[in-house]
Design a protein around this motif. Structure first.
Motif, mmCIF file in Angstrom:
data_model
loop_
_atom_site.group_PDB
_atom_site.id
_atom_site.type_symbol
_atom_site.label_atom_id
_atom_site.label_comp_id
_atom_site.label_asym_id
_atom_site.label_seq_id
_atom_site.Cartn_x
_atom_site.Cartn_y
_atom_site.Cartn_z
ATOM 1 N N SER A 14 -10.769 -9.476 -11.455
ATOM 2 C CA SER A 14 -9.866 -8.318 -11.349
ATOM 3 C C SER A 14 -10.635 -7.021 -11.550
ATOM 4 O O SER A 14 -10.441 -6.044 -10.820
ATOM 5 N N ARG A 72 -0.662 -11.657 -15.963
ATOM 6 C CA ARG A 72 -0.776 -11.243 -14.570
ATOM 7 C C ARG A 72 0.037 -9.962 -14.375
ATOM 8 O O ARG A 72 1.170 -9.853 -14.819
ATOM 9 N N GLY A 74 1.374 -7.355 -11.445
ATOM 10 C CA GLY A 74 1.574 -7.159 -10.013
ATOM 11 C C GLY A 74 1.148 -5.768 -9.584
ATOM 12 O O GLY A 74 1.489 -4.784 -10.229
ATOM 13 N N VAL A 75 0.383 -5.681 -8.504
ATOM 14 C CA VAL A 75 -0.003 -4.397 -7.930
ATOM 15 C C VAL A 75 1.042 -4.069 -6.871
ATOM 16 O O VAL A 75 1.231 -4.820 -5.922
ATOM 17 N N ARG A 76 1.729 -2.968 -7.046
ATOM 18 C CA ARG A 76 2.889 -2.643 -6.216
ATOM 19 C C ARG A 76 2.707 -1.424 -5.333
ATOM 20 O O ARG A 76 3.657 -0.785 -4.932
ATOM 21 N N HIS A 91 -3.196 2.552 -8.760
ATOM 22 C CA HIS A 91 -2.345 1.415 -8.396
ATOM 23 C C HIS A 91 -1.150 1.426 -9.334
ATOM 24 O O HIS A 91 -1.319 1.502 -10.557
ATOM 25 N N GLU A 144 -9.935 -4.115 0.484
ATOM 26 C CA GLU A 144 -8.979 -5.140 0.071
ATOM 27 C C GLU A 144 -8.415 -4.789 -1.303
ATOM 28 O O GLU A 144 -9.137 -4.796 -2.301
ATOM 29 N N PRO A 146 -6.187 -5.629 -4.517
ATOM 30 C CA PRO A 146 -5.718 -6.853 -5.162
ATOM 31 C C PRO A 146 -4.194 -6.929 -5.140
ATOM 32 O O PRO A 146 -3.518 -5.909 -5.247
ATOM 33 N N ALA A 147 -3.656 -8.133 -4.956
ATOM 34 C CA ALA A 147 -2.199 -8.329 -5.028
ATOM 35 C C ALA A 147 -1.741 -8.333 -6.479
ATOM 36 O O ALA A 147 -0.618 -7.952 -6.793
ATOM 37 N N ASP A 148 -2.635 -8.791 -7.339
ATOM 38 C CA ASP A 148 -2.363 -8.729 -8.765
ATOM 39 C C ASP A 148 -3.693 -8.670 -9.513
ATOM 40 O O ASP A 148 -4.751 -8.911 -8.953
#
Length: 170
Positions: A14, A72, A74-76, A91, A144, A146-148
């Motif tokens: 991360s 975890r 979440g990246v929103r 983010h 790219e 991160p999604a989380d």
């Protein structure tokens, strides 16, 4: 007097994902956290920042946060902070409900929080001139995201003592 802070830091993958975005912004000539040369500069999520965080808060923070780590996040999407000629790009983060509740409990114990409303975020770039926003957003769109993110450590930061103390590890 500079702020003290309680912050969550990230596991290596991360951390690397955020640093890659910092470096991509820097390579494109956009101010980024990669420009910040302090040895303490690392991706993190600030839970609370205040002129003083009482010693009584640290054990409560450890007790509330440690059982939740690793957590975890979440990246929103991206969020901009600032109203002037320069902005911060970050983010926007959605923590797990238990982490959000624990953070609220900790923040209630700190009477002089810097920002009374917590907006969980991970900073990518500070002091970005508004004219560079299109370039910054193009760079971030082409890297790219991160999604989380996974946080695994809770730190207490006291800049007056140049001290970062890890108070919980997941």
């Amino acid at each position: 007097m500079p702020d003290q802070a309680l912050e969550l830091s990230f596991e290596p993958a991360s951390d690397a994902a955020v640093v890659a975005q910092w470096e991509a912004l820097k390579a494109a000539g956009v101010p980024s956290q990669a420009d910040h040369r302090s040895m303490t500069n690392a991706p993190h999520l600030t839970l609370v920042a205040a002129v003083g965080i009482g010693a009584d808060v640290l054990p409560v923070a450890r007790e509330a946060i440690a059982p939740l780590l690793p957590a975890r996040l979440g990246v929103r999407g991206l969020v901009l902070f600032g109203q002037g000629a320069r902005v911060t790009i970050a983010h926007l983060i959605e923590p797990e409900p238990a982490l959000a509740a624990a953070t609220a409990r900790i923040r209630e114990l700190v009477p002089s929080v810097r920002h009374p409303v917590w907006t969980p975020h991970v900073t990518l770039a500070r002091r970005v001139p508004r004219r560079l926003l299109p370039a910054a957003l193009d760079v971030l769109d082409s890297t790219e995201a991160p999604a989380d993110l996974v946080c695994d450590r809770l730190h207490w930061w006291d800049p007056a003592q140049n001290l970062i103390e890890t108070i919980a590890i997941g």
